[in-house]
Write an enzyme that holds these catalytic residues in place. Structure first.
Site, mmCIF file in Angstrom:
data_model
loop_
_atom_site.group_PDB
_atom_site.id
_atom_site.type_symbol
_atom_site.label_atom_id
_atom_site.label_comp_id
_atom_site.label_asym_id
_atom_site.label_seq_id
_atom_site.Cartn_x
_atom_site.Cartn_y
_atom_site.Cartn_z
ATOM 1 N N THR A 1 9.405 -10.687 14.374
ATOM 2 C CA THR A 1 9.805 -9.518 15.154
ATOM 3 C C THR A 1 9.084 -9.530 16.505
ATOM 4 O O THR A 1 7.943 -9.977 16.613
ATOM 5 C CB THR A 1 9.496 -8.220 14.403
ATOM 6 O OG1 THR A 1 8.082 -8.105 14.195
ATOM 7 C CG2 THR A 1 10.181 -8.212 13.041
ATOM 8 N N GLN B 1 -1.192 -6.933 8.580
ATOM 9 C CA GLN B 1 -2.591 -6.615 8.860
ATOM 10 C C GLN B 1 -3.548 -7.283 7.885
ATOM 11 O O GLN B 1 -4.764 -7.274 8.106
ATOM 12 C CB GLN B 1 -2.800 -5.097 8.806
ATOM 13 C CG GLN B 1 -1.888 -4.303 9.717
ATOM 14 C CD GLN B 1 -0.687 -3.736 8.982
ATOM 15 O OE1 GLN B 1 -0.027 -4.441 8.218
ATOM 16 N NE2 GLN B 1 -0.396 -2.467 9.210
ATOM 17 N N ASP C 1 -0.942 8.899 6.175
ATOM 18 C CA ASP C 1 -1.140 8.599 7.591
ATOM 19 C C ASP C 1 -1.443 9.886 8.355
ATOM 20 O O ASP C 1 -0.621 10.820 8.350
ATOM 21 C CB ASP C 1 0.112 7.954 8.196
ATOM 22 C CG ASP C 1 0.371 6.556 7.667
ATOM 23 O OD1 ASP C 1 -0.562 5.954 7.112
ATOM 24 O OD2 ASP C 1 1.510 6.080 7.818
ATOM 25 N N GLY D 1 1.951 3.981 4.328
ATOM 26 C CA GLY D 1 1.633 2.771 3.575
ATOM 27 C C GLY D 1 2.832 1.843 3.599
ATOM 28 O O GLY D 1 3.993 2.282 3.534
ATOM 29 N N SER E 1 0.813 -1.214 0.000
ATOM 30 C CA SER E 1 0.000 0.000 0.000
ATOM 31 C C SER E 1 0.847 1.265 0.000
ATOM 32 O O SER E 1 1.975 1.293 0.507
ATOM 33 C CB SER E 1 -0.911 0.011 1.226
ATOM 34 O OG SER E 1 -0.141 0.031 2.415
ATOM 35 N N ASP F 1 8.076 -1.666 9.141
ATOM 36 C CA ASP F 1 8.412 -1.487 7.731
ATOM 37 C C ASP F 1 9.886 -1.134 7.559
ATOM 38 O O ASP F 1 10.540 -1.595 6.621
ATOM 39 C CB ASP F 1 7.529 -0.395 7.117
ATOM 40 C CG ASP F 1 6.065 -0.776 7.081
ATOM 41 O OD1 ASP F 1 5.769 -1.977 6.963
ATOM 42 O OD2 ASP F 1 5.207 0.122 7.172
ATOM 43 N N SER G 1 -14.515 8.794 22.926
ATOM 44 C CA SER G 1 -13.909 9.870 22.160
ATOM 45 C C SER G 1 -12.633 10.287 22.873
ATOM 46 O O SER G 1 -12.638 10.497 24.090
ATOM 47 C CB SER G 1 -14.865 11.058 22.047
ATOM 48 O OG SER G 1 -14.233 12.132 21.375
ATOM 49 N N ASN H 1 6.798 2.894 2.975
ATOM 50 C CA ASN H 1 7.703 2.862 4.125
ATOM 51 C C ASN H 1 8.865 1.895 3.912
ATOM 52 O O ASN H 1 10.015 2.189 4.257
ATOM 53 C CB ASN H 1 6.944 2.454 5.385
ATOM 54 C CG ASN H 1 5.862 3.442 5.772
ATOM 55 O OD1 ASN H 1 5.826 4.571 5.282
ATOM 56 N ND2 ASN H 1 4.962 3.007 6.635
#
Length: 312
Positions: free
Chosen positions: A220, A169, A12, A48, A8, A253, A36, A52
């Protein structure tokens, strides 16, 4: 070597909550959750996974090509950013009447994160084909649209290009049988420790059984460093200490950029893992996923100072 990074590109929006999420979430009331969080600081970054990872690999002096999609409504800022970094855009596609992917990330004082994500043009990343590329010798399939991840693993294998499978993800997008196939097509596998366990649960394979199906499996573990499974052995590598963690966004990343550099240059796995940990550490000390030093000479010297030997 030229490395193709499939994944992607996203904008961000990064926010900081000056408190702790755990103090405001009541487990017994989770079924009626309505919260909230006031975020006094906010900034917008280029992100993305593909962007990255390419930034990290380029910072080391590697040769990354990004294969991704952007939305025409807001693509130009990212295209200008990549041009400034001198990252090639040969395999980017800008899709009309769409927004690019957007991630909204809120981090609390304990570095816990809550993220919401609009996929936008990323959902159509499968329009890009590995067969459209030239001179690629290594690849990575990072989190992207589900169809793109399925197809790109198959296309890398069909082109006989070794690649890293980095489901991240994207794991919830796939069933166990699909993941089994994608693993068996891969040369390398990278996950964090939570994702490794989830992958094991979904496939029904143990960690050792998964590792046996690839040349190397890298897991990791954040502040605890990383494990590298290779030829039946496990290499344990501690993290590189960070004087002050400023922002964890994009550390994984940055780590992956180090792994790709190590594979590109035929480094042994211990050296590759140390470099990857170093890249994650450098990133953690900077705001934003693409804001740390972009001079490979500086990073190579830092490696030598940290580990008492040179990458070259």
């Amino acid at each position: 070597m030229s490395t193709l990074i499939c994944g992607s590109l996203a904008y961000d929006t990064l926010m900081t909550f000056e408190g702790r999420f755990c103090e405001h979430i009541l487990p017994q009331q989770a079924h009626i959750l309505n919260l909230s969080f006031l975020v006094p600081t906010m900034r917008r970054e280029f992100g993305g996974c593909a962007g990255n990872i390419a930034y990290s690999l380029s910072a080391l002096g590697g040769t990354p090509y990004i294969m991704a999609t952007l939305g025409a409504i807001d693509a130009q800022d990212y295209l200008d950013h990549l041009a400034q970094l001198k990252l090639p855009t040969d395999y980017l596609r800008v899709l009309p009447s769409m927004y690019s992917a957007q991630a909204m990330v809120t981090t609390d004082l304990e570095n816990n994160q809550i993220t919401t994500f609009h996929a936008g043009a990323m959902l159509h990343a499968h329009v890009n084909q590995i067969s459209q590329t030239q001179g690629i010798t290594l690849g990575i399939v990072a989190p992207d649209g589900g169809d793109a991840m399925r197809q790109h693993t198959e296309q890398f294998a069909a082109a006989d290009i070794p690649f890293v499978f980095d489901p991240g993800q994207g794991l919830p997008l796939f069933q166990g049988a699909e993941l089994q196939k994608m693993i068996e097509l891969s040369a390398y596998l990278i996950l964090n420790d939570y994702e490794a366990q989830l992958l094991s649960d979904k496939t029904g394979w143990s960690i050792a059984q998964i590792a046996a199906r690839v040349k190397a499996m890298i897991v990791t573990r954040g502040e605890q460093g990383a494990l590298i499974y290779h030829e039946g052995n496990v290499i344990t590598l501690p993290a590189v200490p960070v004087e002050q963690v400023i922002d964890p966004t994009g550390c994984g990343d940055a780590f992956r950029g180090g792994v790709l550099y190590g594979i590109e240059h035929g480094l042994d796995w211990a050296t590759t893992g140390r470099l990857a940990n170093l890249m994650g550490s450098i990133k953690a000390a900077h705001q934003g996923p693409q804001s740390y030093s972009h001079r490979w000479e500086t990073i190579h010297e830092y490696f030598k100072q940290t580990f008492s030997y040179s990458l070259q």
